[in-house]
Motif scaffolding. Structure first.
Motif, PDB file in Angstrom:
ATOM      1  N   GLY A 231      -4.923  -8.976  -8.177  1.00 48.85           N
ATOM      2  CA  GLY A 231      -5.496  -7.670  -8.446  1.00 48.85           C
ATOM      3  C   GLY A 231      -5.639  -6.844  -7.182  1.00 48.85           C
ATOM      4  O   GLY A 231      -5.450  -7.350  -6.071  1.00 48.85           O
ATOM      5  N   MET A 232      -5.974  -5.572  -7.340  1.00 48.83           N
ATOM      6  CA  MET A 232      -6.135  -4.654  -6.204  1.00 48.83           C
ATOM      7  C   MET A 232      -4.923  -4.719  -5.285  1.00 48.83           C
ATOM      8  O   MET A 232      -5.042  -4.750  -4.061  1.00 48.83           O
ATOM      9  CB  MET A 232      -7.407  -4.983  -5.423  1.00 48.83           C
ATOM     10  N   ARG A 233      -3.744  -4.690  -5.885  1.00 45.31           N
ATOM     11  CA  ARG A 233      -2.528  -4.969  -5.121  1.00 45.31           C
ATOM     12  C   ARG A 233      -2.128  -3.854  -4.159  1.00 45.31           C
ATOM     13  O   ARG A 233      -1.341  -4.068  -3.241  1.00 45.31           O
ATOM     14  CB  ARG A 233      -1.385  -5.288  -6.083  1.00 45.31           C
ATOM     15  N   GLY A 234      -2.672  -2.665  -4.360  1.00 46.83           N
ATOM     16  CA  GLY A 234      -2.360  -1.578  -3.440  1.00 46.83           C
ATOM     17  C   GLY A 234      -3.434  -1.347  -2.403  1.00 46.83           C
ATOM     18  O   GLY A 234      -3.422  -0.320  -1.715  1.00 46.83           O
ATOM     19  N   SER A 235      -4.359  -2.312  -2.259  1.00 50.93           N
ATOM     20  CA  SER A 235      -5.514  -2.104  -1.382  1.00 50.93           C
ATOM     21  C   SER A 235      -5.284  -2.556   0.058  1.00 50.93           C
ATOM     22  O   SER A 235      -6.187  -2.449   0.885  1.00 50.93           O
ATOM     23  CB  SER A 235      -6.733  -2.852  -1.939  1.00 50.93           C
ATOM     24  N   ALA A 236      -4.085  -3.040   0.366  1.00 49.53           N
ATOM     25  CA  ALA A 236      -3.780  -3.536   1.717  1.00 49.53           C
ATOM     26  C   ALA A 236      -4.822  -4.542   2.181  1.00 49.53           C
ATOM     27  O   ALA A 236      -5.279  -4.506   3.319  1.00 49.53           O
ATOM     28  CB  ALA A 236      -3.672  -2.372   2.706  1.00 49.53           C
ATOM     29  N   THR A 237      -5.201  -5.449   1.286  1.00 45.07           N
ATOM     30  CA  THR A 237      -6.160  -6.488   1.642  1.00 45.07           C
ATOM     31  C   THR A 237      -5.413  -7.645   2.293  1.00 45.07           C
ATOM     32  O   THR A 237      -4.505  -8.230   1.688  1.00 45.07           O
ATOM     33  CB  THR A 237      -6.922  -6.972   0.393  1.00 45.07           C
ATOM     34  N   GLY A 238      -5.789  -7.965   3.533  1.00 47.12           N
ATOM     35  CA  GLY A 238      -5.069  -8.993   4.269  1.00 47.12           C
ATOM     36  C   GLY A 238      -5.913  -9.598   5.370  1.00 47.12           C
ATOM     37  O   GLY A 238      -7.141  -9.630   5.291  1.00 47.12           O
ATOM     38  N   PHE A 239      -5.234 -10.072   6.406  1.00 46.56           N
ATOM     39  CA  PHE A 239      -5.888 -10.730   7.530  1.00 46.56           C
ATOM     40  C   PHE A 239      -5.961  -9.786   8.730  1.00 46.56           C
ATOM     41  O   PHE A 239      -5.145  -8.865   8.870  1.00 46.56           O
ATOM     42  CB  PHE A 239      -5.117 -11.988   7.932  1.00 46.56           C
ATOM     43  N   VAL A 240      -6.927 -10.042   9.584  1.00 45.73           N
ATOM     44  CA  VAL A 240      -7.009  -9.364  10.874  1.00 45.73           C
ATOM     45  C   VAL A 240      -7.269 -10.426  11.930  1.00 45.73           C
ATOM     46  O   VAL A 240      -8.241 -11.183  11.832  1.00 45.73           O
ATOM     47  CB  VAL A 240      -8.134  -8.313  10.902  1.00 45.73           C
ATOM     48  N   THR A 241      -6.397 -10.514  12.911  1.00 38.50           N
ATOM     49  CA  THR A 241      -6.565 -11.476  14.001  1.00 38.50           C
ATOM     50  C   THR A 241      -7.065 -10.754  15.248  1.00 38.50           C
ATOM     51  O   THR A 241      -6.574  -9.670  15.582  1.00 38.50           O
ATOM     52  CB  THR A 241      -5.234 -12.178  14.309  1.00 38.50           C
TER      53      THR A 241
ATOM     54  N   ALA B   7     -11.170   4.751 -11.959  1.00 39.24           N
ATOM     55  CA  ALA B   7     -10.661   4.977 -13.308  1.00 39.24           C
ATOM     56  C   ALA B   7      -9.153   5.225 -13.317  1.00 39.24           C
ATOM     57  O   ALA B   7      -8.490   5.005 -14.342  1.00 39.24           O
ATOM     58  CB  ALA B   7     -11.389   6.147 -13.958  1.00 39.24           C
ATOM     59  N   VAL B   8      -8.602   5.659 -12.182  1.00 39.00           N
ATOM     60  CA  VAL B   8      -7.158   5.917 -12.117  1.00 39.00           C
ATOM     61  C   VAL B   8      -6.449   5.023 -11.113  1.00 39.00           C
ATOM     62  O   VAL B   8      -5.250   4.754 -11.264  1.00 39.00           O
ATOM     63  CB  VAL B   8      -6.865   7.402 -11.791  1.00 39.00           C
ATOM     64  N   ASN B   9      -7.170   4.546 -10.090  1.00 37.42           N
ATOM     65  CA  ASN B   9      -6.530   3.723  -9.071  1.00 37.42           C
ATOM     66  C   ASN B   9      -7.589   2.866  -8.364  1.00 37.42           C
ATOM     67  O   ASN B   9      -8.122   3.263  -7.328  1.00 37.42           O
ATOM     68  CB  ASN B   9      -5.789   4.592  -8.057  1.00 37.42           C
ATOM     69  N   PRO B  10      -7.892   1.685  -8.898  1.00 37.41           N
ATOM     70  CA  PRO B  10      -8.937   0.845  -8.303  1.00 37.41           C
ATOM     71  C   PRO B  10      -8.659   0.440  -6.861  1.00 37.41           C
ATOM     72  O   PRO B  10      -9.602   0.266  -6.074  1.00 37.41           O
ATOM     73  CB  PRO B  10      -8.975  -0.378  -9.229  1.00 37.41           C
ATOM     74  N   SER B  11      -7.398   0.271  -6.493  1.00 33.56           N
ATOM     75  CA  SER B  11      -7.071  -0.111  -5.119  1.00 33.56           C
ATOM     76  C   SER B  11      -7.527   0.961  -4.130  1.00 33.56           C
ATOM     77  O   SER B  11      -8.104   0.660  -3.076  1.00 33.56           O
ATOM     78  CB  SER B  11      -5.573  -0.354  -4.965  1.00 33.56           C
ATOM     79  N   ILE B  12      -7.273   2.210  -4.466  1.00 31.97           N
ATOM     80  CA  ILE B  12      -7.719   3.306  -3.608  1.00 31.97           C
ATOM     81  C   ILE B  12      -9.243   3.406  -3.642  1.00 31.97           C
ATOM     82  O   ILE B  12      -9.887   3.701  -2.630  1.00 31.97           O
ATOM     83  CB  ILE B  12      -7.080   4.638  -4.042  1.00 31.97           C
TER      84      ILE B  12
ATOM     85  N   PRO C 200       0.825  -1.208   0.000  1.00 30.90           N
ATOM     86  CA  PRO C 200       0.000   0.000   0.000  1.00 30.90           C
ATOM     87  C   PRO C 200       0.857   1.254   0.000  1.00 30.90           C
ATOM     88  O   PRO C 200       1.969   1.265   0.544  1.00 30.90           O
ATOM     89  CB  PRO C 200      -0.804  -0.115   1.305  1.00 30.90           C
ATOM     90  N   ASP C 201       0.338   2.291  -0.628  1.00 30.76           N
ATOM     91  CA  ASP C 201       1.056   3.565  -0.728  1.00 30.76           C
ATOM     92  C   ASP C 201       0.580   4.473   0.404  1.00 30.76           C
ATOM     93  O   ASP C 201      -0.432   5.152   0.293  1.00 30.76           O
ATOM     94  CB  ASP C 201       0.768   4.200  -2.097  1.00 30.76           C
ATOM     95  N   LYS C 202       1.319   4.481   1.493  1.00 27.83           N
ATOM     96  CA  LYS C 202       0.898   5.246   2.673  1.00 27.83           C
ATOM     97  C   LYS C 202       0.998   6.752   2.436  1.00 27.83           C
ATOM     98  O   LYS C 202       0.210   7.517   3.003  1.00 27.83           O
ATOM     99  CB  LYS C 202       1.726   4.824   3.890  1.00 27.83           C
ATOM    100  N   ASP C 203       1.932   7.176   1.608  1.00 32.95           N
ATOM    101  CA  ASP C 203       2.025   8.601   1.294  1.00 32.95           C
ATOM    102  C   ASP C 203       0.795   9.056   0.524  1.00 32.95           C
ATOM    103  O   ASP C 203       0.245  10.131   0.777  1.00 32.95           O
ATOM    104  CB  ASP C 203       3.287   8.889   0.477  1.00 32.95           C
ATOM    105  N   LEU C 204       0.343   8.226  -0.413  1.00 33.39           N
ATOM    106  CA  LEU C 204      -0.870   8.557  -1.153  1.00 33.39           C
ATOM    107  C   LEU C 204      -2.076   8.577  -0.225  1.00 33.39           C
ATOM    108  O   LEU C 204      -2.939   9.452  -0.338  1.00 33.39           O
ATOM    109  CB  LEU C 204      -1.096   7.543  -2.274  1.00 33.39           C
ATOM    110  N   LEU C 205      -2.140   7.628   0.704  1.00 28.38           N
ATOM    111  CA  LEU C 205      -3.258   7.611   1.653  1.00 28.38           C
ATOM    112  C   LEU C 205      -3.278   8.882   2.496  1.00 28.38           C
ATOM    113  O   LEU C 205      -4.348   9.397   2.834  1.00 28.38           O
ATOM    114  CB  LEU C 205      -3.162   6.386   2.552  1.00 28.38           C
ATOM    115  N   ALA C 206      -2.105   9.396   2.815  1.00 20.95           N
ATOM    116  CA  ALA C 206      -2.051  10.657   3.567  1.00 20.95           C
ATOM    117  C   ALA C 206      -2.641  11.789   2.731  1.00 20.95           C
ATOM    118  O   ALA C 206      -3.360  12.659   3.256  1.00 20.95           O
ATOM    119  CB  ALA C 206      -0.606  10.974   3.950  1.00 20.95           C
ATOM    120  N   ASP C 207      -2.348  11.774   1.421  1.00 23.41           N
ATOM    121  CA  ASP C 207      -2.924  12.791   0.528  1.00 23.41           C
ATOM    122  C   ASP C 207      -4.442  12.642   0.449  1.00 23.41           C
ATOM    123  O   ASP C 207      -5.172  13.642   0.426  1.00 23.41           O
ATOM    124  CB  ASP C 207      -2.322  12.669  -0.868  1.00 23.41           C
ATOM    125  N   ILE C 208      -4.919  11.403   0.387  1.00 24.73           N
ATOM    126  CA  ILE C 208      -6.363  11.153   0.328  1.00 24.73           C
ATOM    127  C   ILE C 208      -7.031  11.647   1.606  1.00 24.73           C
ATOM    128  O   ILE C 208      -8.090  12.289   1.572  1.00 24.73           O
ATOM    129  CB  ILE C 208      -6.645   9.655   0.122  1.00 24.73           C
TER     130      ILE C 208
END
Length: 382
Positions: free
Chosen positions: A214-224, A82-87, A41-49
């Motif tokens: 797919g959706m490789r920048g979406s930080a999709t993972g596990f939560v315990t 249209a520009v970043n499906p993960s976001i 995941p792009d944490k810098d981009l998330l900060a911009d969002i």
């Protein structure tokens, strides 16, 4: 509190202002290409969002948001996809949790959480799926036990959580009582309850071990959840009533079809640009293939917009149909564009391959397309 809260949203000027700035659009596009390679995941981009104000789109004006309705949310998600499906999928989950808190939260929850979701201080995520529960979430192993002091302790594991490690608050689905025999619906089961768990809770441990196509920048993972302590005031909605909350999600008109629509539009734009640069638009066969693709996009857009407008007599069904139609159209459009590009799109790093993987991912997101079909089929007379 039930879903009878007063609707404090608006479709006025503030909602209409939810547009992506050109500079941010460029950053989103560059990040999509980069994260497709790294899978991180792009944490810098998330900060911009967070700083952009876009996350306020679904928050009612009364709580500091833009007050956008489902139509506005769908349009914004399409623009992002249209520009970043993960976001786009991270934002969609944020908007979905926002809507659930608006509808089912206590006044204290709304007053405390919604302003933070609006100003970007908090990013929201959903943690519903788990390895053995199936798409219908009927066999949850994650549990919550009430303690003598009124608190709850949550234990279990969640999978395919978008925004894992990034979110500041998670909407977690757990079993609080044994399901009653014969009471399970198509989605969810009796005795299930939602809790809002802060990301800073030491009992919630995210893991980005999933390596998705797919959706490789979406930080999709596990939560315990490990002896995760929450208070009674962290419960969202009535105890054991999660299936009712879940069933109302699709009634809102916000649809994952908007993500697929953005991907399809991006693939079409790529094909049109390719044809123009290669001088292929002089050929009637190429022009007609492109027109057919654009017609399919307009068809998908129409049903996504109808879902958001909630003008159908059965808005929940329209939302399900919109996800089915748009996600399948997006995948087929990407495949057709691949045929049009020929060898030009066959390189590993070509953007079209990322678009195709992202389009396929939407079909697998909850409710999965097969579950959507089952939910629609259950409405038919027996």
């Amino acid at each position: 509190m039930t879903g009878s809260v007063k609707d404090t949203r608006t479709t006025g000027p503030r909602a209409a202002a939810a547009r992506i700035a050109p500079a941010l659009r460029g950053t989103l596009r560059e990040s999509a290409a980069r994260t497709a390679i790294t899978g991180a995941p792009d944490k810098d981009l998330l900060a911009d969002i967070r700083a952009s104000g876009l996350l306020a789109a679904a928050v009612p004006v009364a709580y500091g948001g833009a007050g956008g309705d489902s139509s506005e949310v769908n349009r914004l998600v399409e623009q992002l996809a249209a520009v970043n499906p993960s976001i786009a999928i991270i934002a969609f989950q944020h908007f979905a949790v926002t809507a659930r808190i608006t509808e089912w939260g206590s006044e204290e929850q709304r007053a405390t959480i919604l302003p933070r979701l609006a100003d970007g201080t908090w990013l929201a995520a959903s943690a519903w799926s788990e390895p053995a529960a199936g798409a219908a979430k009927q066999n949850l192993a994650s549990t919550a036990e009430r303690l003598d002091d009124g608190r709850w302790v949550l234990n279990g594991a969640k999978s395919f959580t978008t925004g894992a490690s990034l979110a500041d608050i998670y909407l977690v689905l757990v079993q609080t009582a044994r399901p009653e025999t014969g009471t399970s619906g198509v989605y969810g089961a009796s005795g299930q309850t939602f809790f809002l768990v802060e990301g800073a809770n030491p009992g919630l441990v995210p893991d980005l071990g999933l390596d998705l196509t797919g959706m490789r920048g979406s930080a999709t993972g596990f939560v315990t959840l490990r002896d995760c302590l929450v208070g009674e005031d962290d419960r969202l909605g009535p105890e054991g009533r999660a299936p009712q909350i879940i069933s109302g999600v699709r009634e809102s008109g916000a649809t994952l079809g908007a993500v697929a629509l953005g991907v399809a539009q991006s693939a079409f734009d790529l094909a049109l640009d390719h044809a123009a640069r290669r001088g292929l638009l002089a050929r009637p066969t190429v022009r007609h293939r492109l027109v057919d693709l654009e017609t399919r996009i307009e068809s998908a857009r129409a049903i996504v917009e109808r879902a958001g407008a909630r003008t159908s007599p059965t808005p929940g069904l329209t939302t399900l149909h919109s996800k089915l139609h748009a996600s399948e159209a997006a995948e087929e459009i990407c495949l057709e564009v691949a045929r049009l590009l020929g060898s030009a799109g066959y390189a590993t790093g070509h953007a079209l391959n990322r678009m195709l993987a992202d389009a396929r991912a939407v079909a697998l997101m909850g409710p999965t397309n097969d579950l959507c079909r089952e939910l629609v089929a259950t409405t038919w007379p027996s």
